[in-house]
Design a protein around this motif. Structure first.
Motif, PDB file in Angstrom:
ATOM      1  N   THR B  93       0.822  -1.210   0.000  1.00  0.00           N
ATOM      2  CA  THR B  93       0.000   0.000   0.000  1.00  0.00           C
ATOM      3  C   THR B  93       0.859   1.265   0.000  1.00  0.00           C
ATOM      4  OG1 THR B  93      -0.189  -0.166   2.404  1.00  0.00           O
ATOM      5  CG2 THR B  93      -2.054  -0.953   1.108  1.00  0.00           C
ATOM      6  N   THR B  94       2.138   1.150   0.387  1.00  0.00           N
ATOM      7  CA  THR B  94       2.994   2.338   0.352  1.00  0.00           C
ATOM      8  C   THR B  94       3.252   2.803  -1.078  1.00  0.00           C
ATOM      9  OG1 THR B  94       4.941   0.916   0.395  1.00  0.00           O
ATOM     10  CG2 THR B  94       4.215   1.815   2.486  1.00  0.00           C
ATOM     11  N   HIS B  95       3.032   1.902  -2.049  1.00  0.00           N
ATOM     12  CA  HIS B  95       3.240   2.303  -3.439  1.00  0.00           C
ATOM     13  C   HIS B  95       2.037   3.064  -4.006  1.00  0.00           C
ATOM     14  CE1 HIS B  95       5.711  -1.725  -3.757  1.00  0.00           C
ATOM     15  NE2 HIS B  95       6.282  -0.867  -2.963  1.00  0.00           N
ATOM     16  N   ILE B  96       0.891   2.907  -3.355  1.00  0.00           N
ATOM     17  CA  ILE B  96      -0.356   3.421  -3.936  1.00  0.00           C
ATOM     18  C   ILE B  96      -0.419   4.952  -4.076  1.00  0.00           C
ATOM     19  CG2 ILE B  96      -2.851   3.525  -3.593  1.00  0.00           C
ATOM     20  CD1 ILE B  96      -2.266   0.806  -4.400  1.00  0.00           C
ATOM     21  N   PRO B  97      -0.019   5.711  -3.051  1.00  0.00           N
ATOM     22  CA  PRO B  97      -0.187   7.171  -3.176  1.00  0.00           C
ATOM     23  C   PRO B  97       0.482   7.753  -4.411  1.00  0.00           C
ATOM     24  CG  PRO B  97       0.389   6.616  -0.934  1.00  0.00           C
ATOM     25  CD  PRO B  97       0.530   5.363  -1.735  1.00  0.00           C
ATOM     26  N   ALA B  98       1.586   7.130  -4.843  1.00  0.00           N
ATOM     27  CA  ALA B  98       2.291   7.670  -6.010  1.00  0.00           C
ATOM     28  C   ALA B  98       1.384   7.741  -7.227  1.00  0.00           C
ATOM     29  CB  ALA B  98       3.514   6.802  -6.315  1.00  0.00           C
ATOM     30  N   LEU B  99       0.500   6.757  -7.358  1.00  0.00           N
ATOM     31  CA  LEU B  99      -0.373   6.744  -8.535  1.00  0.00           C
ATOM     32  C   LEU B  99      -1.300   7.946  -8.538  1.00  0.00           C
ATOM     33  CD1 LEU B  99      -1.445   3.004  -8.855  1.00  0.00           C
ATOM     34  CD2 LEU B  99       0.360   4.229 -10.037  1.00  0.00           C
ATOM     35  N   GLU B 100      -1.820   8.262  -7.342  1.00  0.00           N
ATOM     36  CA  GLU B 100      -2.735   9.394  -7.276  1.00  0.00           C
ATOM     37  C   GLU B 100      -1.982  10.702  -7.518  1.00  0.00           C
ATOM     38  OE1 GLU B 100      -6.384  10.582  -4.383  1.00  0.00           O
ATOM     39  OE2 GLU B 100      -5.161   8.854  -3.794  1.00  0.00           O
ATOM     40  N   ILE B 101      -0.799  10.818  -6.906  1.00  0.00           N
ATOM     41  CA  ILE B 101      -0.032  12.057  -7.019  1.00  0.00           C
ATOM     42  C   ILE B 101       0.408  12.286  -8.462  1.00  0.00           C
ATOM     43  CG2 ILE B 101       2.130  13.151  -6.344  1.00  0.00           C
ATOM     44  CD1 ILE B 101       1.802  11.671  -3.636  1.00  0.00           C
ATOM     45  N   LEU B 102       0.786  11.216  -9.157  1.00  0.00           N
ATOM     46  CA  LEU B 102       1.290  11.353 -10.512  1.00  0.00           C
ATOM     47  C   LEU B 102       0.183  11.169 -11.540  1.00  0.00           C
ATOM     48  CD1 LEU B 102       4.620   9.374 -10.064  1.00  0.00           C
ATOM     49  CD2 LEU B 102       4.221  11.829  -9.890  1.00  0.00           C
ATOM     50  N   ASP B 103      -1.056  11.180 -11.074  1.00  0.00           N
ATOM     51  CA  ASP B 103      -2.207  11.139 -11.971  1.00  0.00           C
ATOM     52  C   ASP B 103      -2.176   9.915 -12.870  1.00  0.00           C
ATOM     53  OD1 ASP B 103      -3.754  13.487 -14.280  1.00  0.00           O
ATOM     54  OD2 ASP B 103      -4.591  12.194 -12.702  1.00  0.00           O
ATOM     55  N   ALA B 104      -1.919   8.773 -12.276  1.00  0.00           N
ATOM     56  CA  ALA B 104      -1.803   7.547 -13.082  1.00  0.00           C
ATOM     57  C   ALA B 104      -2.644   6.427 -12.503  1.00  0.00           C
ATOM     58  CB  ALA B 104      -0.337   7.121 -13.156  1.00  0.00           C
ATOM     59  N   THR B 105      -3.784   6.766 -11.929  1.00  0.00           N
ATOM     60  CA  THR B 105      -4.588   5.730 -11.279  1.00  0.00           C
ATOM     61  C   THR B 105      -5.111   4.704 -12.271  1.00  0.00           C
ATOM     62  OG1 THR B 105      -6.483   7.199 -11.446  1.00  0.00           O
ATOM     63  CG2 THR B 105      -5.329   7.156  -9.332  1.00  0.00           C
ATOM     64  N   ASN B 106      -5.154   5.062 -13.560  1.00  0.00           N
ATOM     65  CA  ASN B 106      -5.635   4.097 -14.558  1.00  0.00           C
ATOM     66  C   ASN B 106      -4.679   2.954 -14.797  1.00  0.00           C
ATOM     67  OD1 ASN B 106      -8.028   5.358 -15.198  1.00  0.00           O
ATOM     68  ND2 ASN B 106      -6.992   6.795 -16.569  1.00  0.00           N
ATOM     69  N   THR B 107      -3.437   3.101 -14.344  1.00  0.00           N
ATOM     70  CA  THR B 107      -2.456   2.084 -14.694  1.00  0.00           C
ATOM     71  C   THR B 107      -2.525   0.853 -13.815  1.00  0.00           C
ATOM     72  OG1 THR B 107      -0.866   3.136 -13.244  1.00  0.00           O
ATOM     73  CG2 THR B 107      -0.807   3.768 -15.566  1.00  0.00           C
ATOM     74  N   LEU B 108      -3.181   0.950 -12.656  1.00  0.00           N
ATOM     75  CA  LEU B 108      -3.177  -0.185 -11.729  1.00  0.00           C
ATOM     76  C   LEU B 108      -4.118  -1.272 -12.219  1.00  0.00           C
ATOM     77  CD1 LEU B 108      -2.034  -1.127  -9.011  1.00  0.00           C
ATOM     78  CD2 LEU B 108      -4.088  -0.233  -7.935  1.00  0.00           C
ATOM     79  N   VAL B 109      -3.573  -2.472 -12.426  1.00  0.00           N
ATOM     80  CA  VAL B 109      -4.448  -3.565 -12.868  1.00  0.00           C
ATOM     81  C   VAL B 109      -4.605  -4.653 -11.828  1.00  0.00           C
ATOM     82  CG1 VAL B 109      -3.994  -3.208 -15.306  1.00  0.00           C
ATOM     83  CG2 VAL B 109      -2.573  -4.778 -14.038  1.00  0.00           C
ATOM     84  N   GLY B 110      -3.751  -4.648 -10.804  1.00  0.00           N
ATOM     85  CA  GLY B 110      -3.897  -5.700  -9.805  1.00  0.00           C
ATOM     86  C   GLY B 110      -3.121  -5.366  -8.549  1.00  0.00           C
ATOM     87  N   PHE B 111      -3.580  -5.917  -7.429  1.00  0.00           N
ATOM     88  CA  PHE B 111      -2.938  -5.665  -6.137  1.00  0.00           C
ATOM     89  C   PHE B 111      -3.315  -6.804  -5.199  1.00  0.00           C
ATOM     90  CE2 PHE B 111      -0.941  -2.722  -3.259  1.00  0.00           C
ATOM     91  CZ  PHE B 111      -1.468  -3.055  -2.022  1.00  0.00           C
TER      92      PHE B 111
END
Lengths: 343, 373
Positions: B93-111
């Motif tokens: 979960t520590t990797h998750i905030p980066a996606l929001e900050i860098l506006d890349a939430t569409n890239t996550l396909v699995g966790f």
């Protein structure tokens, strides 16, 4: 009797050692409290610093008493099991009792988080752990008792106990594979064993369990002596074997289950102490062995706890590590001198 | 795809030339460094992703349009990754905030462990079904990972036995190790957003975010130095009869020092957890002014019920305990675990607000709260 006289020396030694071990355990710990202060407090005086009184009275004293009860109780269980199965490698957990307790603890720690995540954090307290693990060992014990009424052969009972142990271990493994790191860690910490976390109320409960268990054992002493001659001989002496077996199982289950519920699974003490006691007291008479084993078990546990506290440092070792380091060489030594065994 | 590039034997542009390369500006983090050559290929080196790592991990990040034209010697790099990454699997979960900050939430396909994610933007994606559940903890379900068809898996390890990632990388999916959890410097840990910036081709955004966090952190730290007193601080809690608390060289301890307070175990070496006896903690910490982060406890009643020994601590009796266990996101996870590494400035401000009352009067704490009665 001659035998009793010869053993008197052994008992005196054990008694003296117990007092020394108890005092040592009380006076050694992470905080350096001078022996004079400890003795002064024991005789009703005050210690130099206020929080030393708190440490001795509320932490070290219950811990020493728990260690004493745990060590004695487990050693007695070991004696009962070794006599019942006439096997030197039997210990209190050979019936799967500690596996049952582990199952109860695992269900509480890991299972609860799967079912009710936010509640789980506070549901796991010392008391709920004790309840859960005693229920677990009770479950296994009842199943073993049920099977015992239908089995003639003690060896078969041993194997059934081991199989129950495997089943419960398998369930725990499945639970672990679904758990998050924190729950797994909590479960592992529980399995380290701990004698320092009992409140006075819980200690009272443990004492009650201990008294009932050892009380039953005293009543069974004559039957246990007869069992050593072999089951057929015992029957010819008029001992009701099936009933004896059930009562031994009950006493063991109560003692081992209760101890594991409060202190976690403590390894090797039950297995090693009866053998060590037989070296000191050259007798196979349970009327002498039982008090001997109770004293020796208490001494050993007190010593192991003193070492586990790593005096003069602030670090602590899990007590299971120490009892295993002491107990495992004993088992090896046993296997090497098997030809001189009493069984 | 990417594995195909690795296996081709000869390469024209096999090794990078040092002339004309630009290095990524990394000020505090010690676990990674990167260089970009004139052709736009970035060479990322990850150092010490876990304690006792036997080697450094080298990755080549190649712009997508150039991927087909570039070949590397086989095994020159641990993975070749096309950037910007469009399908990503994260494992912590520590990797998750980066996606929001860098506006890349569409890239996550699995966790693995979707329930623990707190970020609202990602939870929306989870609800819409675009993020697959991949298992629990380090046990990635290989089949699910393959079905999600990511371009890269951002993993983390705790030892040299990579275990769960071997089948994934054998199947041709590049695995890149994130070592942010090893950083003990709060700003160093936060700087790993630049790592994600490289993967998502959002380097300037990442750099900008980090500069802002750095500025706010240093500002809070400087403000704290003006405090009239330096309070003493205790941390952790008992489990059975062993007290677990952060070591003196740990990330948690660094915050306390930067908040101009004295962590009582600052001198204890170790960047992980210490296991101490109750006696030792009583002796040293009974008189501590404040108690920060008492493990999982959220109320004084809970603590009292768990262990009466807590009453011996002044911070307990005077109700000066602050923890983060009560602050949860919409999922099962604690917000602190997810967001704190990326926003050390909020953590520091929380601590300054509580340890030096009156210094940040209008600030609303994010992670830490006083315990409930």
């Amino acid at each position: 009797m001659i035998r009793a006289k010869r053993s008197f020396g052994g008992f005196a030694l054990l008694g003296g050692l117990l007092v020394i071990a108890f005092l040592t355990n009380l006076s050694l710990g992470s905080v350096e409290i001078p022996l004079s202060d400890t003795l002064r407090w024991l005789t009703g005086g005050d210690t130099t610093q206020a929080n030393w009184t708190y440490i001795i009275r509320e932490y070290r004293l219950p811990k020493a008493l728990t260690a004493l009860l745990t060590g004695s109780g487990l050693a007695l269980c070991g004696l009962l099991m070794q006599t019942l199965f006439r096997n030197p490698l039997a210990g209190p957990f050979v019936l799967g009792i500690s596996s049952g307790a582990s199952l109860g603890a695992a269900l509480l720690i890991m299972g609860a988080s799967l079912l009710a995540p936010t509640a789980a954090a506070w549901a796991v307290s010392d008391l709920s752990l004790a309840v859960a693990s005693s229920l677990g060992s009770l479950l296994v014990l009842l199943t073993v008792l049920l099977v015992a009424t239908r089995l003639r052969d003690a060896m078969a009972l041993l194997i059934v106990g081991l199989m129950f142990g495997s089943i419960t271990a398998a369930v725990v493994t499945v639970l672990s594979s679904f758990s998050q790191a924190e729950q797994l860690q909590q479960y592992i910490f529980w399995s380290y064993g701990s004698v320092g976390s009992l409140s006075w109320g819980q200690l009272g409960l443990l004492s009650l369990v201990f008294l009932i268990g050892s009380g039953i054992s005293i009543w069974l002493l004559k039957g246990m002596n007869a069992l050593l001659l072999g089951e057929n001989y015992a029957v010819s002496l008029g001992i009701p074997i099936k009933r004896l077996r059930l009562w031994i199982l009950l006493a063991t289950g109560l003692l081992a289950g209760g101890i594991t519920a409060f202190a976690g699974p403590i390894a090797f003490v039950g297995l090693a102490v009866p053998h060590l006691t037989r070296q000191l007291l050259p007798t196979s008479d349970h009327r002498l062995l039982m008090p001997g084993v109770l004293l020796f078990g208490g001494i050993l546990m007190l010593i192991c706890d003193t070492v586990a506290q790593l005096p003069f440092t602030s670090y602590v070792l899990p007590i299971n590590a120490i009892t295993s380091v002491v107990g495992a060489p004993v088992v090896i030594w046993l296997l090497l001198r098997r030809n001189r065994m009493l069984f | 795809m990417a594995a195909g590039c690795k296996d081709q034997p000869q390469g024209e542009s096999a090794l990078p030339d040092t002339g004309g390369t630009a290095s990524l500006d990394v000020k505090y983090a010690r676990g990674f460094e990167a260089r970009t050559d004139p052709q736009g290929i970035t060479y990322l080196t990850i150092r010490n992703p876990w304690p006792g790592a036997s080697k450094e991990y080298k990755y080549a990040l190649v712009p997508r349009e150039k991927l087909a034209a570039i070949t590397f010697p086989a095994n020159a790099y641990d993975a070749v990754i096309p950037v910007p990454v469009e399908r990503l699997v994260l494992t912590s979960t520590t990797h998750i905030p980066a996606l929001e900050i860098l506006d890349a939430t569409n890239t996550l396909v699995g966790f693995p462990g979707l329930d623990y994610i707190s970020s609202p933007a990602i939870r929306k994606k989870i609800e819409s079904g675009s993020v697959s559940e991949l298992g629990a903890n380090e046990q990635l379900n290989t089949e699910m990972v393959l079905a999600a068809a990511p371009e890269v898996v951002v993993g983390f390890g705790v030892s040299d036995a990579p275990g769960a990632y071997r089948p994934v990388s054998d199947a041709g999916i590049p695995v890149i190790f994130n070592g942010d959890w090893m950083e003990q410097n709060p700003l160093g840990k936060a700087e790993w957003i630049k790592f994600f910036g490289l993967l998502l081709d959002a380097g300037s955004r990442a750099g900008e975010h980090f500069r802002e966090v750095e500025r706010a952190y240093i500002e809070a730290r400087d403000l704290a130095t003006g405090a009239p007193e330096r309070p003493t601080v205790l941390s952790g809690a008992l489990y059975r009869d062993i007290w677990y608390l952060p070591g003196g060289e740990s990330w948690a301890a660094a915050f306390i020092e930067d908040a101009n307070a004295r962590y009582l175990w600052q001198d204890a070496s170790g960047s992980g957890s210490l296991s101490l006896s109750l006696e030792a903690v009583l002796e040293k910490g009974a008189g501590a002014d404040f108690w920060i982060a008492p493990a999982q406890f959220t109320s004084y009643t809970e603590m009292e019920a768990a262990n009466p020994h807590y009453r011996q601590f002044r911070a307990f009796r005077e109700r000066r305990i602050f923890g983060y266990a009560a602050t949860r996101g919409p999922g099962k996870g604690l917000l602190y675990y997810e967001m704190a590494p990326t926003r050390p400035d909020w953590v520091l401000k929380d601590l300054v607000h509580f340890l030096h009352p009156g210094f940040l009067p209008d600030y609303q704490p994010v992670f830490f709260k006083p315990l409930d009665p």
